[in-house]
Write a protein that holds these residues in place. Structure first.
Motif, PDB file in Angstrom:
ATOM      1  N   LEU A  57       0.796  -1.227   0.000  1.00  0.00           N
ATOM      2  CA  LEU A  57       0.000   0.000   0.000  1.00  0.00           C
ATOM      3  C   LEU A  57       0.830   1.280   0.000  1.00  0.00           C
ATOM      4  CD1 LEU A  57      -2.776  -0.993   2.563  1.00  0.00           C
ATOM      5  CD2 LEU A  57      -2.876  -1.062   0.078  1.00  0.00           C
ATOM      6  N   SER A  58       2.126   1.185   0.263  1.00  0.00           N
ATOM      7  CA  SER A  58       2.938   2.390   0.375  1.00  0.00           C
ATOM      8  C   SER A  58       3.669   2.750  -0.910  1.00  0.00           C
ATOM      9  CB  SER A  58       3.960   2.215   1.507  1.00  0.00           C
ATOM     10  OG  SER A  58       3.294   2.050   2.732  1.00  0.00           O
ATOM     11  N   SER A  59       3.368   2.068  -1.991  1.00  0.00           N
ATOM     12  CA  SER A  59       4.050   2.352  -3.247  1.00  0.00           C
ATOM     13  C   SER A  59       3.176   1.954  -4.421  1.00  0.00           C
ATOM     14  CB  SER A  59       5.378   1.600  -3.320  1.00  0.00           C
ATOM     15  OG  SER A  59       6.095   1.974  -4.482  1.00  0.00           O
ATOM     16  N   ASP A  60       3.598   2.380  -5.591  1.00  0.00           N
ATOM     17  CA  ASP A  60       2.982   1.941  -6.831  1.00  0.00           C
ATOM     18  C   ASP A  60       4.105   1.757  -7.856  1.00  0.00           C
ATOM     19  OD1 ASP A  60       3.631   4.533  -7.669  1.00  0.00           O
ATOM     20  OD2 ASP A  60       1.565   5.224  -7.651  1.00  0.00           O
ATOM     21  N   THR A  61       3.756   1.339  -9.050  1.00  0.00           N
ATOM     22  CA  THR A  61       4.764   1.073 -10.065  1.00  0.00           C
ATOM     23  C   THR A  61       5.618   2.305 -10.347  1.00  0.00           C
ATOM     24  OG1 THR A  61       3.373  -0.628 -11.044  1.00  0.00           O
ATOM     25  CG2 THR A  61       5.102   0.260 -12.441  1.00  0.00           C
ATOM     26  N   LEU A 117       0.327  -7.209 -16.968  1.00  0.00           N
ATOM     27  CA  LEU A 117      -0.106  -6.094 -17.800  1.00  0.00           C
ATOM     28  C   LEU A 117      -0.309  -4.822 -16.994  1.00  0.00           C
ATOM     29  CD1 LEU A 117      -2.722  -8.012 -19.962  1.00  0.00           C
ATOM     30  CD2 LEU A 117      -0.438  -7.244 -20.672  1.00  0.00           C
ATOM     31  N   CYS A 118      -0.824  -4.979 -15.775  1.00  0.00           N
ATOM     32  CA  CYS A 118      -1.134  -3.805 -14.971  1.00  0.00           C
ATOM     33  C   CYS A 118      -1.323  -4.208 -13.511  1.00  0.00           C
ATOM     34  CB  CYS A 118      -2.414  -3.160 -15.495  1.00  0.00           C
ATOM     35  SG  CYS A 118      -2.687  -1.503 -14.848  1.00  0.00           S
ATOM     36  N   ASN A 119      -0.999  -3.295 -12.616  1.00  0.00           N
ATOM     37  CA  ASN A 119      -1.264  -3.460 -11.187  1.00  0.00           C
ATOM     38  C   ASN A 119      -2.383  -2.496 -10.801  1.00  0.00           C
ATOM     39  OD1 ASN A 119       2.157  -3.247 -11.187  1.00  0.00           O
ATOM     40  ND2 ASN A 119       1.189  -5.131 -10.553  1.00  0.00           N
ATOM     41  N   TYR A 120      -3.328  -2.989 -10.031  1.00  0.00           N
ATOM     42  CA  TYR A 120      -4.412  -2.140  -9.550  1.00  0.00           C
ATOM     43  C   TYR A 120      -4.370  -2.138  -8.028  1.00  0.00           C
ATOM     44  CZ  TYR A 120      -6.158  -2.424 -14.306  1.00  0.00           C
ATOM     45  OH  TYR A 120      -6.278  -2.351 -15.663  1.00  0.00           O
ATOM     46  N   GLY A 121      -4.266  -0.963  -7.456  1.00  0.00           N
ATOM     47  CA  GLY A 121      -4.211  -0.863  -6.008  1.00  0.00           C
ATOM     48  C   GLY A 121      -4.594   0.523  -5.540  1.00  0.00           C
ATOM     49  N   LEU A 122      -4.515   0.697  -4.252  1.00  0.00           N
ATOM     50  CA  LEU A 122      -4.819   1.998  -3.672  1.00  0.00           C
ATOM     51  C   LEU A 122      -3.722   2.994  -4.003  1.00  0.00           C
ATOM     52  CD1 LEU A 122      -6.067   1.082  -0.098  1.00  0.00           C
ATOM     53  CD2 LEU A 122      -7.418   1.846  -2.023  1.00  0.00           C
ATOM     54  N   ASP A 123      -4.078   4.249  -4.093  1.00  0.00           N
ATOM     55  CA  ASP A 123      -3.092   5.311  -4.235  1.00  0.00           C
ATOM     56  C   ASP A 123      -2.222   5.311  -2.969  1.00  0.00           C
ATOM     57  OD1 ASP A 123      -1.797   7.864  -4.091  1.00  0.00           O
ATOM     58  OD2 ASP A 123      -3.299   8.695  -5.441  1.00  0.00           O
ATOM     59  N   PRO A 124      -0.888   5.337  -3.122  1.00  0.00           N
ATOM     60  CA  PRO A 124      -0.016   5.312  -1.936  1.00  0.00           C
ATOM     61  C   PRO A 124      -0.296   6.443  -0.944  1.00  0.00           C
ATOM     62  CG  PRO A 124       1.272   4.940  -3.909  1.00  0.00           C
ATOM     63  CD  PRO A 124      -0.126   5.289  -4.356  1.00  0.00           C
ATOM     64  N   LYS A 125      -0.909   7.534  -1.404  1.00  0.00           N
ATOM     65  CA  LYS A 125      -1.241   8.642  -0.496  1.00  0.00           C
ATOM     66  C   LYS A 125      -2.298   8.226   0.526  1.00  0.00           C
ATOM     67  CE  LYS A 125      -0.209  11.920  -4.108  1.00  0.00           C
ATOM     68  NZ  LYS A 125      -0.833  12.580  -5.248  1.00  0.00           N
ATOM     69  N   LEU A 126      -3.015   7.143   0.257  1.00  0.00           N
ATOM     70  CA  LEU A 126      -4.061   6.656   1.168  1.00  0.00           C
ATOM     71  C   LEU A 126      -3.544   5.593   2.141  1.00  0.00           C
ATOM     72  CD1 LEU A 126      -6.931   6.270  -1.444  1.00  0.00           C
ATOM     73  CD2 LEU A 126      -6.561   8.155   0.147  1.00  0.00           C
ATOM     74  N   ARG A 127      -2.246   5.283   2.091  1.00  0.00           N
ATOM     75  CA  ARG A 127      -1.669   4.207   2.888  1.00  0.00           C
ATOM     76  C   ARG A 127      -1.821   4.444   4.376  1.00  0.00           C
ATOM     77  NH1 ARG A 127       2.168   7.797   1.780  1.00  0.00           N
ATOM     78  NH2 ARG A 127       3.813   8.203   3.275  1.00  0.00           N
ATOM     79  N   LYS A 128      -1.587   3.383   5.127  1.00  0.00           N
ATOM     80  CA  LYS A 128      -1.565   3.454   6.586  1.00  0.00           C
ATOM     81  C   LYS A 128      -0.228   4.049   7.014  1.00  0.00           C
ATOM     82  CE  LYS A 128      -1.740   0.445  10.600  1.00  0.00           C
ATOM     83  NZ  LYS A 128      -1.852  -0.943  11.034  1.00  0.00           N
ATOM     84  N   ILE A 129      -0.271   5.108   7.776  1.00  0.00           N
ATOM     85  CA  ILE A 129       0.937   5.776   8.250  1.00  0.00           C
ATOM     86  C   ILE A 129       1.280   5.222   9.635  1.00  0.00           C
ATOM     87  CG2 ILE A 129       2.004   7.989   8.820  1.00  0.00           C
ATOM     88  CD1 ILE A 129       1.253   7.841   5.897  1.00  0.00           C
ATOM     89  N   SER A 130       2.583   4.974   9.856  1.00  0.00           N
ATOM     90  CA  SER A 130       2.987   4.430  11.162  1.00  0.00           C
ATOM     91  C   SER A 130       2.944   5.489  12.249  1.00  0.00           C
ATOM     92  CB  SER A 130       4.393   3.852  11.083  1.00  0.00           C
ATOM     93  OG  SER A 130       5.323   4.819  10.680  1.00  0.00           O
TER      94      SER A 130
END
Length: 181
Positions: free
Chosen positions: A108-112, A168-181
């Motif tokens: 969740l903390s990164s994307d391609t 072909l593609c990764n689908y996930g949450l925008d890293p800006k929405l990640r859980k912050i420690s």
């Protein structure tokens, strides 16, 4: 078939951190053999989250012994990941075995786009998977994969970008929405 195994990693400063690893196997006999061997390194093999008393450097050999593949899990999250908790370079963890790591799971903390900024990840396949610890979140993250059929062999070809198979593609949450420690 697979398993998520937590390993203990020591960085250059001697600090110990924990990281999760995805281990996938082609056949039931392979994962059974893997589980039997992992009993030597895990206190209670029947728990859903497994902490092994070995490093990923050691784990990759055990996984491959049983025809499996190891993929560093949610590699960038602040907890229980390689970049988030253990090291600034995967090559420091895997050393001469780094070429055996064909893919990494972003988490969740990164994307391609963000992962592509790290030079050591050039040539690695990026995966985006849902963490199976939370059933309501299954399929929140997923991959679109070009394969000829649904099999371990075809998945490995896609991960290695062989014979026209690929992620072909990764689908996930925008890293800006990640859980912050």
């Amino acid at each position: 078939m697979g398993s998520e195994i937590e390993t203990s990693e020591k960085n250059d400063n001697g600090k110990v951190g924990s990281a999760h690893n995805l281990c996938y196997f082609p056949y039931l006999k392979d994962i059974k053999g893997f589980s039997k061997e992992m009993e030597k390194h895990i206190k209670n093999i029947t728990l859903s989250s497994q902490r092994a008393n070995i490093s990923a450097y050691e784990l990759i050999d055990i996984v491959q012994k049983y025809n499996g593949v190891l993929i560093p899990a949610h590699t960038f999250t602040p907890h229980k990941s390689f970049y988030g908790n253990c090291t600034d370079r995967l090559e420091k963890i895997f050393k001469e075995k780094y070429s055996k790591v064909h893919a990494i799971e972003l988490g969740l903390s990164s994307d391609t786009f963000l992962a592509d900024q790290i030079s050591e990840l050039e040539g690695k396949t990026f995966l985006t998977n849902s963490d199976a610890h939370s059933l309501p979140k299954i399929a929140r993250e997923y991959n679109k994969i070009a394969v000829e059929d649904v099999s371990f062999k075809e998945l490995m070809k896609a991960i290695r970008n062989e014979d026209g198979r690929k992620i072909l593609c990764n689908y996930g949450l925008d890293p800006k929405l990640r859980k912050i420690s």
